[in-house]
Design a protein around this motif. Sequence first.
Motif, PDB file in Angstrom:
ATOM      1  N   PHE A 100      76.615  25.295  43.258  1.00  0.00           N
ATOM      2  CA  PHE A 100      77.187  24.754  44.478  1.00  0.00           C
ATOM      3  C   PHE A 100      78.042  23.551  44.079  1.00  0.00           C
ATOM      4  O   PHE A 100      77.611  22.407  44.133  1.00  0.00           O
ATOM      5  CB  PHE A 100      76.091  24.354  45.478  1.00  0.00           C
ATOM      6  CG  PHE A 100      76.622  24.239  46.882  1.00  0.00           C
ATOM      7  CD1 PHE A 100      76.604  25.332  47.735  1.00  0.00           C
ATOM      8  CD2 PHE A 100      77.196  23.063  47.331  1.00  0.00           C
ATOM      9  CE1 PHE A 100      77.138  25.237  49.017  1.00  0.00           C
ATOM     10  CE2 PHE A 100      77.726  22.958  48.607  1.00  0.00           C
ATOM     11  CZ  PHE A 100      77.692  24.050  49.454  1.00  0.00           C
ATOM     12  N   LYS A 157      74.142  29.652  43.318  1.00  0.00           N
ATOM     13  CA  LYS A 157      74.656  28.535  42.538  1.00  0.00           C
ATOM     14  C   LYS A 157      75.835  29.001  41.690  1.00  0.00           C
ATOM     15  O   LYS A 157      75.953  30.214  41.490  1.00  0.00           O
ATOM     16  CB  LYS A 157      73.546  27.958  41.662  1.00  0.00           C
ATOM     17  CG  LYS A 157      73.059  28.954  40.622  1.00  0.00           C
ATOM     18  CD  LYS A 157      72.133  28.345  39.634  1.00  0.00           C
ATOM     19  CE  LYS A 157      72.905  27.461  38.689  1.00  0.00           C
ATOM     20  NZ  LYS A 157      72.234  27.305  37.388  1.00  0.00           N
ATOM     21  N   ARG A 196      71.137  27.635  50.796  1.00  0.00           N
ATOM     22  CA  ARG A 196      71.600  27.431  49.407  1.00  0.00           C
ATOM     23  C   ARG A 196      70.452  27.748  48.460  1.00  0.00           C
ATOM     24  O   ARG A 196      69.400  27.111  48.522  1.00  0.00           O
ATOM     25  CB  ARG A 196      72.060  25.975  49.199  1.00  0.00           C
ATOM     26  CG  ARG A 196      73.242  25.580  50.037  1.00  0.00           C
ATOM     27  CD  ARG A 196      73.636  24.127  49.819  1.00  0.00           C
ATOM     28  NE  ARG A 196      74.552  23.707  50.879  1.00  0.00           N
ATOM     29  CZ  ARG A 196      74.164  23.326  52.098  1.00  0.00           C
ATOM     30  NH1 ARG A 196      72.879  23.275  52.409  1.00  0.00           N
ATOM     31  NH2 ARG A 196      75.065  22.990  53.011  1.00  0.00           N
TER      32      ARG A 196
END
Length: 496
Positions: A153, A151, A178
Motif C-alpha cells: 500500500f 500490499k 487493506r
Amino acid sequence: MNTEQKPKAVIVIFGATGDLAKRKLFPSIYRLYRSKKIDADFAVVGVGRRPWTNEEFRSNVSESIQSSIKQSSELEEFSSHFYYHPFDVTNPSSYLELKSILSDMDSKYQIPGNRMFYMAMAPEFFGTIARNLKKEGLTATEGWSRLVIEKPFGHNLPSAQELNDEIREAFSEDQIYRIDHYLGKQMVQNIEVIRFSNALFESVWNNRYISNIQVTSSEVLGVEDRGRYYENSGALRDMVQNHLMQMVALLAMEPPIKLETDEIRSEKVKVMRALRPMMEKDVADYFVRGQYGKGESEGKTVPGYREESNVDTESNTETYVAGKVMIDNFRWAGVPFYIRTGKRMAAKSTKIVVQFRDLPMNLYSKDVDSKHPNLLVIHIQPDEGITLHLNAKESGGGSYVKPIKLDYCSNCVDQFNTPEAYEKLIYDGLRGDATNFTHWDEVSLSWSYVDTISKAWESAKADFPNYASGSMGPKAADEMLEKDGFHWWPITDIVE
Ligand SMILES: NC(=O)C1=CN([C@@H]2O[C@H](COP(=O)(O)OP(=O)(O)OC[C@H]3O[C@@H](n4cnc5c(N)ncnc54)[C@H](OP(=O)(O)O)[C@@H]3O)[C@@H](O)[C@H]2O)C=CC1
Ligand SMILES: O=C1O[C@H](COP(=O)(O)O)[C@@H](O)[C@H](O)[C@H]1O
C-alpha cells in the motif's frame, strides 16, 4: 460490526490469472466452501488480460486446489461457480460488460447485490479500477460493496496518501479492507487473547516487569524471482512497515474497551502515535541494515543478493533489517522492542520473545551466567503455540535451579485444520469484519516512521554484502542489543 454468518456474494478477482490468485485465493475460497462457511450459491468472476475461456479458467482453479490441498473433492461443482472475463483494466468501456456479468450472477445464484472486489494486481492499477467501478455503477447495488487491497500500500507516505485519496473517491474507509496477511495468522490473532484473557500476563505487561520484547521474522528463501519488485522495496518496506509494525502494535496496545473493530484499531493507532520519532542522524543508533552474500542454505551453496536475477550488481537494497523501536508512553517507557527480519537466514521462523526483568534479589542465582530470565515465547510459524520459560528446583539434594519450559503447541493438535491466513481474511471480509485489516491511520503512521529510516539509508551507500546466506544476519545487529545488555534469543530452541 456486521458479522453475517454465511455470507453470499460475488467475488471479483482482478488479477485472476496471477500467482497470488492461484497460490492463495482459490485454495482459500475452496476451503471456505468445503467447510460451508460461505453460501453454496456463490460466484467468482476472474479478470485478467489472457484470452482464457471459462473452461480454461476453471481448470486453472482446479489445478491450483489439487496442488495445494491433499484431499480435494467436489472440484467440478466448486469450479463451476468460477467465470472469466478477459479485459485490460485500463479500458473503461469493459466495466459495463463486467457490470452486466455481475447482474447475471446475482440472478443465477440469488445474490442480493453483494460484491467483494479483490485487487490481486500491481498497485498502480488500484486507483484506476476503483474509479471505474464507481463511475460505471458497479458499486451501486442493493447489497454491500467492499474493496480488498493487496500490499504494497504505497512506497512511502506520499505515494500511500495518493493511492488512498484515489480509492477513497470511490470507496469509504469502512468499505476498504487493506490486507496484511500476518493479521490473518492464527498466533498473531492470539496475541490479544493471550494478553487480555490471562490475569497472569496482563498484570505484568508493562515496563516494571518486562525488560525487552523481541520480534523476529526470518526466512530461508532469498528474493527468488521477485528481484524487480524487491529492488524498489527492500526488507524495510516489504516486511517492517507492515507485518512487523502490526505485531508491535498488537503487543503494545492498551486493552480495547470492547472487542470491536474501531476500538481495537484505535488502540493500535495510539501505539503508532507513541513511536519515538527519529531524526535521520539518529537512524544508525536504532536500526541496522544488511544484505545477504553467498553462502550455504539448506546444504546448498546459494548466490548473494547482488547475483540474483533483476538485481543491480551494486545494489544498495537491504534484505535484512534489525531495529530498536521505542514506544514513548506510560506503559512502555524504557522498554526496547527489538525487531528483525531478513531473507536467506538460518531458519524460517516468526517468533515473539517477551523477556521479563530479573528479580530484585535472586536467592538461587547470584551471577549473571546462572540466571535464567522468565520468557514468554509466542511461536507464530512454522510451529504455532506458546512456551513459558520458568525456573524450578533441580531434582536431588541442594537448592540448585534449572530452567524449565511449559509448552502449548496449538498446531500439534490441530495441525491440518489451522486455517490459512488468507482463508480467514477472505471470510472476515465477506462477513464485514475489518478488525484484522489495516486502517489508513495505522498505515500512514507506520509509513511516516519508516520513511525517516529509508531516507537515511538511501542517502548513504552501505557496505554490502554484510551477512552470509544461511546465517542470522550482520554482527551489527547483535552489537545493537549487546550495548543495551541484551542478546537475541535463538529462534530455534531457546534453552540450548
Ligand atoms: N504472489 C504473492 O504471493 C503475493 C502477492 N502480493 C501482491 O498481490 C498482487 C498480485 O501479485 P501476483 O499475483 O504475484 O502478480 P502476477 O504478476 O502473478 O499477476 C498479475 C495479474 O495482474 C493481471 N494484469 C496485469 N496487468 C493487467 C491489466 N492491464 N489488465 C488486466 N489484468 C492485468 C495479470 O493478468 P494477465 O497476465 O492475464 O494480463 C495477472 O493476473 C501484487 O500487488 C503483489 O504485490 C502480495 C502478497 C503475496
Ligand atoms: O509479505 C511478504 O511476506 C512474505 C513472508 O510471509 P510469510 O507468511 O511466509 O512469513 C515475504 O516472503 C515476502 O517477501 C513479503 O512480501
